[in-house]
Design a protein around this motif. Structure first.
Motif, short mmCIF file in Angstrom:
data_model
loop_
_atom_site.label_atom_id
_atom_site.label_comp_id
_atom_site.label_asym_id
_atom_site.label_seq_id
_atom_site.Cartn_x
_atom_site.Cartn_y
_atom_site.Cartn_z
N ASP B 392 64.07 36.72 58.77
CA ASP B 392 64.74 35.48 58.31
C ASP B 392 63.75 34.52 57.68
N GLY B 393 62.55 34.99 57.43
CA GLY B 393 61.55 34.14 56.77
C GLY B 393 61.21 32.90 57.58
N GLY B 394 61.49 32.96 58.90
CA GLY B 394 61.15 31.81 59.75
C GLY B 394 62.23 30.74 59.81
N ALA B 395 63.39 31.02 59.22
CA ALA B 395 64.46 30.00 59.17
C ALA B 395 64.82 29.50 60.57
N ASP B 396 64.95 30.44 61.51
CA ASP B 396 65.37 30.06 62.85
C ASP B 396 64.34 29.15 63.53
N VAL B 397 63.09 29.55 63.52
CA VAL B 397 62.08 28.74 64.24
C VAL B 397 61.79 27.45 63.49
N ARG B 398 61.84 27.49 62.17
CA ARG B 398 61.61 26.24 61.43
C ARG B 398 62.67 25.20 61.79
N GLN B 399 63.90 25.66 61.95
CA GLN B 399 64.98 24.75 62.34
C GLN B 399 64.68 24.12 63.72
N ASP B 400 64.14 24.94 64.62
CA ASP B 400 63.88 24.41 65.96
C ASP B 400 62.68 23.45 65.98
N PHE B 401 61.70 23.71 65.15
CA PHE B 401 60.60 22.74 65.03
C PHE B 401 61.11 21.44 64.41
N ASP B 414 51.56 32.25 60.69
CA ASP B 414 51.77 31.35 59.57
C ASP B 414 52.63 31.97 58.46
N VAL B 415 52.92 33.26 58.59
CA VAL B 415 53.82 33.87 57.61
C VAL B 415 55.19 33.24 57.62
N TRP B 416 55.50 32.51 58.71
CA TRP B 416 56.82 31.91 58.78
C TRP B 416 56.91 30.60 58.00
N GLN B 417 55.78 30.09 57.59
CA GLN B 417 55.79 28.76 56.95
C GLN B 417 56.71 28.75 55.74
N GLU B 418 56.66 29.77 54.94
CA GLU B 418 57.50 29.79 53.75
C GLU B 418 57.61 31.23 53.28
N ARG B 419 58.79 31.77 53.31
CA ARG B 419 58.96 33.18 52.97
C ARG B 419 60.44 33.44 52.76
N PRO B 420 60.81 34.21 51.74
CA PRO B 420 62.23 34.47 51.53
C PRO B 420 62.79 35.37 52.63
#
Lengths: 559, 559
Positions: B392-401, B414-420
Motif C-alpha cells: 500500500d506504499g505506506g498509506a496505512d501507517v502514514r495515516q496513523d502517524f 523509509d520506503v514507506w515515506q513515498e511510494r505508489p
C-alpha cells in the motif's frame, strides 16, 4: 486483437475440435446425434444401447464398486479402462464434454496395473484400476491444456515453446497415478473458467445430458456431463464460485467443494492465478457419495501436504466420520435449511427438493430448523466475492483471448471488458470485509445447534443457455471458505413442479430468474442441493451425504 | 501533518508515558535507574533485590511450575498475580517495556479464580492463575490499544468515539480468560510494528534487559524484555517478519512462530490489516520450552476454530509429540543446520551457537547435516516478502502517524515515506512467486531426511540501536509460512567470541553488519537459534525444543 501465427482462430479452433473427435476410434463413432426433441435425455438406456453388455455392467458401477472389482481381480484394469474410454467417446459425441483424450496411454497404464496385480496379487493403491477424468486445468503429459482458449493450443498456459508443454504434470496427477488411478481424458470448461455454463470456441457448447435443453453447468461442466453419462465414474473439478457444485447439481451428481488447503492445487493451470482473497479449490465429482469419499480419502492418503505448500496436514479423520454416523444414529444431527437467500428465490422444483430433504431428515428423528443468517449477510459476502474476481480488471483473461484474437462467449462476465485494476488498499479492504463476514457468519452459526445446513446451489435446477444470471447461491460458500457437498434429491416433474403464479419477486433480477422457469423445458432435469459444513469438516459432510443418499433411495423405493 | 485536537503530539505522548508510570503503585517505584555502565544486566539478582523472597520464588518459576502450584492450591492466584504485577512494574521502570497496566482488574480476576478454586476444589482451566502478558495489539477491556501511535490514544484503532474503545476484547483474550489466565499488562511495540527494535513516541526506547547496550528486539519487544526480567512467565506476541522470534532470541527466551491459521488472530489490532500474501501470526514467548507448549496447547484446547474463521481445526496432537520423542530416543531425528543464508554472515557468537547445538544433537546420536537450499532461494523469498510489506506504499501507517502529527522513528522502513501502491496484477505476481518459492523449498526439503532445520533468527545476537539492517534470517520463514521455535543456546563471552579478522564479506551490507560486532559491547548478550519445521508441526517443534533445553542444560552443568 492478436493472432496465433498466421492462422485465424477459427481454423485453429476447428482443427482442435476435429482432432478431439478424430481421437475417438472409428469403431466408437456414432452415425447420428439425435435432436433434443428426438431424445432429450441421452443418459442411461439411451447411451447404453451403443455399448456391449459387459461395458454396461462396468460403467454402471460406481467408483467404489469398480475399485472392489479391480481389487479382487474380478475385472481387469484394461477392461475397465476400455469400457470407460468407449463410453466417454460416446458421451463426447452426444454433448461435447471432452477437451483431450489419451486412451492409448490409459490402456498402457491399465496394462501395467494388471501386470502389477498379477505379480503382487494385490491392488497397487486405493484407486487401483479406477478411471478418473480431469477438468482441463490439470496438466497431463502428452496432451494440451487449453482451458478452452484457442491461444493455448500447443503451448504451456499460452507460452509457445515452453518445455513444460505436454511434459509437465500437476501434483494431483502424480498422486492419482501413484494411487493406481487410470487417467484417460480431460473435460470441457468455459474459457476463463468464470462461468456457470460450459462454452468456448473449441468445443463450443456442452449440453446437459439429462436434459439437452439445458446447460451442463460450469466451469467443471465437462466433468458433470461426462459423469452423468456414465463416461466416467468420478473425476476432479475446481470451484472458485460454484464450479464443482453447479455441474454436480445440474447433472444430478455428488460433488465436493473442499475447504481451501485440504486438497492439492499445486501445478494446475488457472485464471487470474495469484488472486488469493478467495482461492479456487480442487475437488471430486462422482455418481455416488461413496465415490466422492473414495477419491477424497485416497488423495489424502498420498499426504499431499508434503508436496503442495498450501495444503494443511489434515489426514482423513475416520473418527470424525464415525462420530457423525453416531450422531445420526442417535438422532442428534441438527440441519439448518436455507430456503431463500434474500436476493433471488429458487425455482419451484428446488422448493420441493428442500421440502423432500427436510422431511427425510425429520423422519429419521434428526433435527431440522430454518437457517436464517442476518439478512444482509449473503448479499454482502457475494458482493465482496465478485470484487475478487475483477481485481485485475480482466487483464489476465484479456491477454489469453488476445493470443488468438478469438471472441469471448456472451456468457462471460462483461465487467472484464474494460475496468481499472484494484489497488492494494482496496484489495486489503475486501480482505478485511470478507474476514468480517466470515466472523459474523460463524457467530450466527455458533448461536444455532447446526451441524450443517442445506441450501440450493443455484436458483434453477440447471441453467437455460445464456440465462445463468445469479451465482449467489454458490459463491457465498467460496466467500466463507466452507466445505460443501452436493446431493441430488429429485428430478423436475412438469406435472408437479408448476409455475408459482402467486410469486411476488423482490427485485427485477428475481422476477427475471423466476420467469425463466418453464416446466415443459425443465421436465426431467436433476434437482440437487448442497450441504454446507464447518471448515475442514469434509469427513462429516461426506458421512451425511452417504446417509442421505440411502434415505432418499429408501424414499424412492417406498413412494 | 495532522493533529489530535488542539494538543501537540509531544504533550499527548508525555501524558500517556506519565500515565503508564503513574499506574505503578508508589510502593513499587524505584528511586533510581542505574546507567548501563553501572549495571548492564538488570535481570536476575539485580531486579530481585527489590522483591520479597516469596515474590522471587513465585516469579522465578516458569509457567508450568506456576500452573502446578496454582492447581494444587499451594499458591493462590492473588499472590501469584501480585508478585508478577510487582516485578512487571520494576521491569518497566528499568527498560520501558509496558504500554498498559491493569493490575486492579488482574487482582480482581485472580480473587475470582481463588473463590472458584475454593468452591470447586480444582483449577478453572489449564492456565488457572497464570499471569499472561500481551503485546499491545490485543484489545483488552478497560485500557487503550495504542500500538505505539500517539494518535491511537483514547480511540479504537485511531477512531475517536468508536464504542469499541476500551470495551472490545480480542478473541484470544476471551479464550485466555476462559482458560483461567490472569491478564495484567500489555507490552511495548515499535510504531507500525514493522521493526526489529522497539521504539515509539510514547514509551520511547525499550532496552534489552540482559544487556542494555542493545535492543530488546521487535516488534514484540516489550514481551521479550518483560519475560527476560521475570515480569511475566509468558505472553503472546505476533510475527510477520520475525516479531516473535527476534525478541525471543535477543532476550534468551523460547518463542513460537506458529503456522498461519494455527492460533487465533481474530479481533486484534494490526498494521496494514487485509494484506494477506504473508499473514501476521500470533504466538507465545516464555522463559521455558514447557511454558511455550503450555500456552499453545491451552489455546488449542479452547477450540479457536469455532470463533476465528481463519483457524484450521487442528487440535493439539499428542501423538505427534510422542512420535517425536520416540524419534529422538531412537536416534532417528535428522536436523539440518543453515550456517549462512548466502546474503549476510552471522556474528561470531552465532557461529559458536550453531556449533554448540549441532554438537548437542550429534552427541545424542541423532543426525546432523548442512542445510543447503538452492543458493537463490533465501534472497528470492525475502525480496518477495518485503514487497508484501509495501503493497500500500505506506498509506496505512502514514495515516496513523498523521492522526497526531508525530514523527516516525528513523528505524522504520523509509520506503514507506513515498511510494505508489501495488496493483492487483503485481500483487498476484508476488503471490505466485511466493508459492513457487514455497514449492521449491519443499522439494529441496523432500530431498533431505530432515525433520527440522536450525538457523539464526538474525545475523547478530541482538541489534545495536539503529543498526537492525538485515531481517532476512527471520522473514524467509514468514515467506514460507513455516512454524519456528526459538531456543536460547548460550551468551556472548567477549573472551571467546572474538572478531573474525579473516572474514571476507560477500557484500557491503554483509561487511557493515559484521563490523557492528564488538565483543565489549555484546558481552553477556543472549545467543539463540530457531528450529524450523514443516507446516503445522508445532507439536514436533516444541517436543524438540523441550529436549534441546534439557540437553543444553546438561551441557552447561558438565562444562
Amino acid at each position: 486483437m492478436g493472432s496465433n501465427g498466421d492462422t485465424a482462430w477459427q481454423e485453429l479452433a476447428a482443427a482442435k475440435r476435429g482432432a478431439i473427435l478424430n481421437s475417438i476410434p472409428v469403431k466408437w463413432r456414432l452415425d447420428k446425434i439425435p435432436t433434443v426433441d428426438e431424445q432429450r435425455n441421452v443418459t442411461g438406456a439411451y447411451i447404453e444401447q451403443f455399448l456391449l453388455p459387459k461395458e454396461v455392467e462396468i460403467t454402471k458401477a460406481d467408483a467404489v464398486g469398480i475399485v472392489e472389482k479391480a481389487a479382487s481381480g474380478a475385472w481387469s484394469a484394461v477392461e475397465i479402462a476400455e469400457a470407460f474410454c468407449h463410453r466417454a467417446s460416446l458421451s463426447h459425441q452426444l454433448v461435447n464434454c471432452l477437451h483431450e483424450t489419451f486412451f492409448d496411454a490409459a490402456l498402457a497404464d491399465a496394462k501395467e496395473l494388471d501386470d502389477w496385480f498379477a505379480e503382487h496379487g494385490k491392488p497397487k493403491g486405493p484407486l487401483h484400476g479406477l478411471p478418473v477424468s480431469l477438468k482441463d486445468q490439470f496438466h497431463v503429459k502428452g496432451v494440451d491444456t487449453t482451458m478452452g482458449y484457442v491461444g493455448w493450443i500447443d503451448t504451456f498456459q499460452g507460452q509457445k515453446g515452453d518445455p513444460r508443454s505436454k511434459t509437465f504434470e500437476s501434483e494431483m496427477v502424480r498422486e492419482l497415478r501413484q494411487l493406481g488411478a487410470v487417467l484417460y481424458c480431460k473435460t470441457a470448461v468455459p474459457h476463463t473458467l468464470m462461468c456457470g455454463e460450459t462454452v468456448n470456441n473449441i468445443i463450443e457448447y456442452t449440453w446437459n445430458p439429462k436434459n439437452r435443453h439445458l446447460s451442463c453447468g460450469g466451469s467443471s461442466g465437462g466433468e458433470g456431463a461426462l459423469i452423468a453419462l456414465g463416461g466416467s465414474p468420478g473425476g476432479f473439478g475446481t470451484d472458485i464460485g460454484g464450479s464443482i457444485r453447479i455441474p454436480s447439481a445440474f447433472n444430478g451428481l455428488f460433488g465436493l467443494r473442499p475447504t481451501s488447503g485440504r486438497l492439492p492445487y499445486e501445478g494446475m493451470a488457472n485464471s487470474m492465478d495469484g488472486q488469493n482473497s478467495v482461492l479456487s479449490v480442487v475437488g471430486p465429482l462422482a455418481s455416488s457419495a461413496g465415490g466422492v469419499k473414495l477419491l477424497t480419502k485416497a488423495i489424502l492418503s498420498a499426504e499431499p501436504w508434503l508436496h503442495d505448500p498450501l495444503v494443511a496436514e489434515i489426514p482423513w479423520r475416520g473418527d470424525l466420520e464415525v462420530k457423525t454416523k453416531d450422531l445420526i444414529a442417535s438422532s442428534k444431527l441438527s440441519v439448518g435449511f436455507l430456503d431463500h437467500d434474500g436476493a433471488v428465490a429458487p425455482h419451484p422444483p428446488l422448493k420441493r427438493a428442500l421440502g423432500l430433504l427436510r422431511d427425510a431428515v425429520a423422519r429419521s428423528g434428526n433435527q431440522v430448523f430454518d437457517w436464517q443468517p442476518p439478512a444482509s449477510s449473503h448479499p454482502t459476502i457475494n458482493e465482496l466475492v465478485s470484487k475478487t474476481w475483477i481485481y485485475d480488471g480482466g487483464a489476465d483473461v484479456r491477454q489469453d483471448f488476445a493470443r488468438s484474437g478469438e471472441p469471448w462467449a456472451p456468457q462471460i462476465l462483461d465487467v472484464w471488458q474494460e475496468r481499472p485494476q484494484a489497488d492494494a488498499a482496496s484489495i486489503a479492504a475486501t480482505n478485511r470485509g470478507l474476514r468480517a463476514c466470515r466472523k459474523a457468519y460463524l457467530d450466527y452459526w455458533n448461536g444455532t445447534a447446526a451441524d450443517v445446513f442445506v441450501a440450493p446451489c443455484a436458483p434453477f435446477p440447471a441453467a437455460r443457455p445464456g440465462r445463468f444470471d445469479y451465482i449467489g447461491y454458490s459463491s457465498f460458500v467460496n466467500g466463507l471458505d466452507l466445505p460443501s457437498v452436493v446431493v441430488p434429491v429429485t428430478t423436475v416433474e412438469k406435472g408437479v413442479d408448476v409455475v408459482d403464479a402467486s410469486y411476488q419477486p423482490v427485485s427485477e433480477l428475481d422476477k427475471k430468474i423466476q420467469s425463466d422457469y418453464d416446466p415443459e423445458i425443465y421436465d426431467g432435469a436433476p434437482v440437487s442441493l448442497q450441504i454446507i459444513g464447518r471448515r475442514y469438516q469434509e469427513e462429516k459432510l461426506l458421512a451425511i451425504a452417504e446417509w442421505l443418499e440411502g434415505e432418499l433411495n429408501k424414499e424412492l423405493l417406498t413412494s
